[in-house]
Design a protein around this motif. Sequence first.
Motif, PDB file in Angstrom:
ATOM      1  N   ASN A   8      96.710  72.012  29.084  1.00  0.00           N
ATOM      2  CA  ASN A   8      96.324  71.366  30.347  1.00  0.00           C
ATOM      3  C   ASN A   8      96.194  72.360  31.501  1.00  0.00           C
ATOM      4  OD1 ASN A   8      99.005  71.940  30.891  1.00  0.00           O
ATOM      5  ND2 ASN A   8      99.554  69.862  31.489  1.00  0.00           N
ATOM      6  N   GLU A   9      96.328  73.644  31.208  1.00  0.00           N
ATOM      7  CA  GLU A   9      96.226  74.681  32.233  1.00  0.00           C
ATOM      8  C   GLU A   9      94.831  75.288  32.338  1.00  0.00           C
ATOM      9  OE1 GLU A   9      99.321  77.689  32.294  1.00  0.00           O
ATOM     10  OE2 GLU A   9     100.688  76.316  31.267  1.00  0.00           O
ATOM     11  N   LYS A 136     100.562  79.634  38.988  1.00  0.00           N
ATOM     12  CA  LYS A 136      99.737  79.211  40.120  1.00  0.00           C
ATOM     13  C   LYS A 136      98.412  78.663  39.609  1.00  0.00           C
ATOM     14  CE  LYS A 136     101.796  82.008  43.685  1.00  0.00           C
ATOM     15  NZ  LYS A 136     101.610  83.017  44.705  1.00  0.00           N
ATOM     16  N   LYS A 137      97.928  77.650  40.324  1.00  0.00           N
ATOM     17  CA  LYS A 137      96.685  76.994  39.936  1.00  0.00           C
ATOM     18  C   LYS A 137      95.616  77.217  40.996  1.00  0.00           C
ATOM     19  CE  LYS A 137      99.055  73.321  37.459  1.00  0.00           C
ATOM     20  NZ  LYS A 137      99.339  71.887  37.393  1.00  0.00           N
ATOM     21  N   GLY A 138      94.406  77.297  40.520  1.00  0.00           N
ATOM     22  CA  GLY A 138      93.256  77.401  41.401  1.00  0.00           C
ATOM     23  C   GLY A 138      92.066  76.759  40.724  1.00  0.00           C
ATOM     24  N   GLU A 144      90.136  73.249  37.246  1.00  0.00           N
ATOM     25  CA  GLU A 144      91.463  73.784  37.544  1.00  0.00           C
ATOM     26  C   GLU A 144      91.907  74.713  36.410  1.00  0.00           C
ATOM     27  OE1 GLU A 144      95.069  71.828  39.763  1.00  0.00           O
ATOM     28  OE2 GLU A 144      95.082  71.196  37.653  1.00  0.00           O
ATOM     29  N   ILE A 145      92.595  75.790  36.806  1.00  0.00           N
ATOM     30  CA  ILE A 145      93.024  76.798  35.838  1.00  0.00           C
ATOM     31  C   ILE A 145      94.233  77.541  36.399  1.00  0.00           C
ATOM     32  CG2 ILE A 145      91.477  78.620  36.699  1.00  0.00           C
ATOM     33  CD1 ILE A 145      90.907  79.240  33.664  1.00  0.00           C
ATOM     34  N   THR A 146      95.124  77.992  35.512  1.00  0.00           N
ATOM     35  CA  THR A 146      96.269  78.794  35.948  1.00  0.00           C
ATOM     36  C   THR A 146      95.997  80.272  35.739  1.00  0.00           C
ATOM     37  OG1 THR A 146      97.393  78.757  33.799  1.00  0.00           O
ATOM     38  CG2 THR A 146      97.925  76.952  35.363  1.00  0.00           C
ATOM     39  N   THR A 147      96.774  81.052  36.416  1.00  0.00           N
ATOM     40  CA  THR A 147      96.658  82.501  36.294  1.00  0.00           C
ATOM     41  C   THR A 147      96.930  82.945  34.861  1.00  0.00           C
ATOM     42  OG1 THR A 147      97.462  82.646  38.568  1.00  0.00           O
ATOM     43  CG2 THR A 147      97.411  84.678  37.323  1.00  0.00           C
ATOM     44  N   ARG A 148      97.984  82.407  34.257  1.00  0.00           N
ATOM     45  CA  ARG A 148      98.300  82.861  32.891  1.00  0.00           C
ATOM     46  C   ARG A 148      97.222  82.443  31.901  1.00  0.00           C
ATOM     47  NH1 ARG A 148     103.603  79.625  30.625  1.00  0.00           N
ATOM     48  NH2 ARG A 148     102.746  77.518  30.769  1.00  0.00           N
ATOM     49  N   ALA A 149      96.592  81.303  32.129  1.00  0.00           N
ATOM     50  CA  ALA A 149      95.499  80.905  31.247  1.00  0.00           C
ATOM     51  C   ALA A 149      94.369  81.922  31.329  1.00  0.00           C
ATOM     52  CB  ALA A 149      95.001  79.510  31.611  1.00  0.00           C
TER      53      ALA A 149
END
Length: 174
Positions: A8-9, A136-138, A144-149
């Motif tokens: 979901n990231e 963190k999400k952006g 939407e996506i996270t930094t680690r993704a």
Amino acid sequence: MLQRPLENEYPEYYVPYVNLVSDGDLLSNLQENLDATIALFEGISEEDGHFRYSTSKWSIKEVLVHMADTERIMAYRLLRIGRGDQTPLAGFNENDYINDSQFDQLPIKNIIEDFAAVRKATITLIQNMPEEAWLKKGFANAKEITTRAIAFIIAGHTIHHCNIINERYLPALK
């Protein structure tokens, strides 16, 4: 150690890339992948760098240019989102980037060096990213996506294209 992102990231279309990344230390994976990618492309002659396994497909050199361009863009996204920038980030059309790359005027050796420089910068960016940045999400390309993704997508994207070179291009050159 950076944990694998949850599904979901990141957008569903990145699932195949994330799934290609082996468990373990992502930084080690990125370095090992850099070494393997350099070895793969250094084994390709300048003439073979123009090879396409189908007329509608990119040449080997275009694939490598695409890998470097995409990693640059994804690392920029990682930086922005990891630093808390909430400005939505635009998508990009990879074909436009290839069309304007003038790859055919560059020796494959130069393209390999460019990819290596981008990957080394990505590795230092990830090494120096604070722990709290990873979740963190952006928004990039309206998703939407996270930094680690993004970090895992970068790794998987390269694996994906190296697999294609090994499975579709190199056998057709023999």
